[in-house]
Design a protein around this motif. Sequence first.
Motif, PDB file in Angstrom:
ATOM      1  N   ARG A 293      44.318  36.357  38.144  1.00 56.00           N
ATOM      2  CA  ARG A 293      43.661  37.623  38.517  1.00 56.00           C
ATOM      3  C   ARG A 293      42.866  37.449  39.810  1.00 56.00           C
ATOM      4  NH1 ARG A 293      41.795  42.247  35.898  1.00 56.00           N
ATOM      5  NH2 ARG A 293      40.777  43.575  37.454  1.00 56.00           N
ATOM      6  N   SER A 294      42.186  36.309  39.941  1.00 55.64           N
ATOM      7  CA  SER A 294      41.368  36.070  41.132  1.00 55.64           C
ATOM      8  C   SER A 294      42.225  35.945  42.386  1.00 55.64           C
ATOM      9  CB  SER A 294      40.510  34.815  40.946  1.00 55.64           C
ATOM     10  OG  SER A 294      39.596  34.986  39.886  1.00 55.64           O
TER      11      SER A 294
ATOM     12  N   VAL B  61      40.587  28.975  40.318  1.00 59.83           N
ATOM     13  CA  VAL B  61      40.620  30.362  39.880  1.00 59.83           C
ATOM     14  C   VAL B  61      41.897  30.628  39.103  1.00 59.83           C
ATOM     15  CG1 VAL B  61      39.225  31.201  41.815  1.00 59.83           C
ATOM     16  CG2 VAL B  61      41.720  31.137  42.033  1.00 59.83           C
TER      17      VAL B  61
ATOM     18  N   GLY C  19      30.977  33.890  37.780  1.00 54.54           N
ATOM     19  CA  GLY C  19      31.448  34.374  36.488  1.00 54.54           C
ATOM     20  C   GLY C  19      30.328  34.567  35.497  1.00 54.54           C
TER      21      GLY C  19
ATOM     22  N   SER D 240      48.024  43.477  40.746  1.00 59.63           N
ATOM     23  CA  SER D 240      46.740  43.209  40.105  1.00 59.63           C
ATOM     24  C   SER D 240      47.023  42.873  38.655  1.00 59.63           C
ATOM     25  CB  SER D 240      45.823  44.426  40.205  1.00 59.63           C
ATOM     26  OG  SER D 240      44.590  44.161  39.592  1.00 59.63           O
TER      27      SER D 240
ATOM     28  N   ARG E 258      33.594  28.208  34.631  1.00 58.87           N
ATOM     29  CA  ARG E 258      34.387  27.608  35.712  1.00 58.87           C
ATOM     30  C   ARG E 258      33.454  27.144  36.799  1.00 58.87           C
ATOM     31  NH1 ARG E 258      38.825  26.035  33.689  1.00 58.87           N
ATOM     32  NH2 ARG E 258      40.053  27.643  32.743  1.00 58.87           N
TER      33      ARG E 258
ATOM     34  N   ASP F 267      43.185  39.438  43.338  1.00 60.10           N
ATOM     35  CA  ASP F 267      42.034  40.120  43.908  1.00 60.10           C
ATOM     36  C   ASP F 267      41.761  39.651  45.334  1.00 60.10           C
ATOM     37  OD1 ASP F 267      41.709  41.552  41.601  1.00 60.10           O
ATOM     38  OD2 ASP F 267      40.062  40.328  40.816  1.00 60.10           O
ATOM     39  N   ALA F 268      41.928  38.340  45.571  1.00 55.58           N
ATOM     40  CA  ALA F 268      41.695  37.804  46.911  1.00 55.58           C
ATOM     41  C   ALA F 268      42.677  38.401  47.909  1.00 55.58           C
ATOM     42  CB  ALA F 268      41.815  36.281  46.898  1.00 55.58           C
TER      43      ALA F 268
ATOM     44  N   ASP G 133      32.229  30.851  41.190  1.00 53.23           N
ATOM     45  CA  ASP G 133      32.950  32.109  41.165  1.00 53.23           C
ATOM     46  C   ASP G 133      32.086  33.259  40.684  1.00 53.23           C
ATOM     47  OD1 ASP G 133      32.669  31.549  38.520  1.00 53.23           O
ATOM     48  OD2 ASP G 133      34.808  31.489  38.050  1.00 53.23           O
TER      49      ASP G 133
END
Length: 455
Positions: A304-305, A301, A346, A324, A340, A308-309, A344
């Motif tokens: 950003r991911s 990831v 996406g 963020s 990816r 977010d997690a 994820d």
Amino acid sequence: MFPGQGAYLPGALAPLAEDEPLVRETLRVLDRAAGRVGRSAPSRLLLDEDAPSLAELVVRSPADLHVALFAAEMTLFRLLTERHGLRPTVLIGHSFGELVALTAAGVYGLDDGMALVAARDDAFAECPPGEGGMVALAVSASRAAGLLTGLGEWEVTLAADNGPRQCVVSGPAAALERVRAAAETLGIGATRLRVPYAFHHRMLAGVADDFARRAAGLRTGQARHVLHSAILGRRLDGPDGVADLVAAHLVRPTRFTEAVRRLHADGVDLFVECGPRSVLSDLVEATVPGVRVVAPLRRRVGGRSVADALAGAGPGALPGAVVSLPPPERDPAPLLRASRVDGDGGPGAGVGAGGDGVRDREAVVETLRSLYATALGYPPEVLTEDADLEADLGVDSIKQTELFAQAAARYGRTLPAEGSRLTSYTTLDALAGLLATLPAQDAGARGAGTREVSA
């Protein structure tokens, strides 16, 4: 939490490094540290998604694997603490991960932490143990102990208590095979792990002594974070505790279940995994249902991911600022081509020609689960969408390639170009994403056979 040997994913930090300068900066430091102890640069394994798989490294280059594990976990720990303001209450490692946790706690600097990892491998080279191995059993540690007692296999002992329904035993090869066969006869899931030695067993006493001698020459400092050892069953209490852990690391069992329950009883209600995949997070959820867990690198990831997690852990879960990040500016074409495809969800999840059902990701995962369970003889419930085919289920690369070819044929898709590495897609969810990116076969291609792809 700092996981052990199963927490490796080729190119695990590649997307993250595109967003976070701190990742490449840390890897440069760790590459130099590895060079100073005669090891290859770990960045080559962590930034290249076509790097060797876990199975390849275990057999051919275990020293490279261990350096990569150390580098990935320390890089993520630095990102979480320095970039996202995470202030951990306590650190805990699993098996090899305890050595990483020592470094994250500040007992060792990065150079000496890398030297500690190298000293462990050098001890194996100097004092190679007898032939042995490990078997994962789908039962609790207490039930495994009863099995071993009933079989009279005193040479096989508990190596890791991972959860209420999972433990690992280790011992000499012949005795271990008898235990594995007996477990299967009794209907107990038993998987031989791809490891060359009987870790956490007295067979490694000579290696442990040599490792402790080498480690004694490394510099140590005062810990900046509290560290709970699942091997010692207690929190470390200064230099003597560190020496005890190093000496016990290879010969005493990892009692992770007990450690998690103790920490939870002490008020810990959020567990954050500092490593690729979600090996320990899954164990924690099985041990303390309902507890909050975060596995920022469950898949490859970007920054950003990760943010977010962390934010998804819940209001006020993390002290300090959780930033963020803005969406990265990058060419969207690669995302549309590959998405990816590590599960994820996406944009690439819906790419693909035709209305053949491949766009319905959940339905594709269910079809794959049924296909793989039938071919492998596994109960379907074992094949969760996030279960790692290799690390968790022991499916070798050749079998993975055969099964994916069947899945591609089922959906009328053209296999990836020759040389593609299917084992970069380690879960059913990731494979469903990959299927969505593959072009439909033309009429002449159907039934014409399949291309070879790399495992």
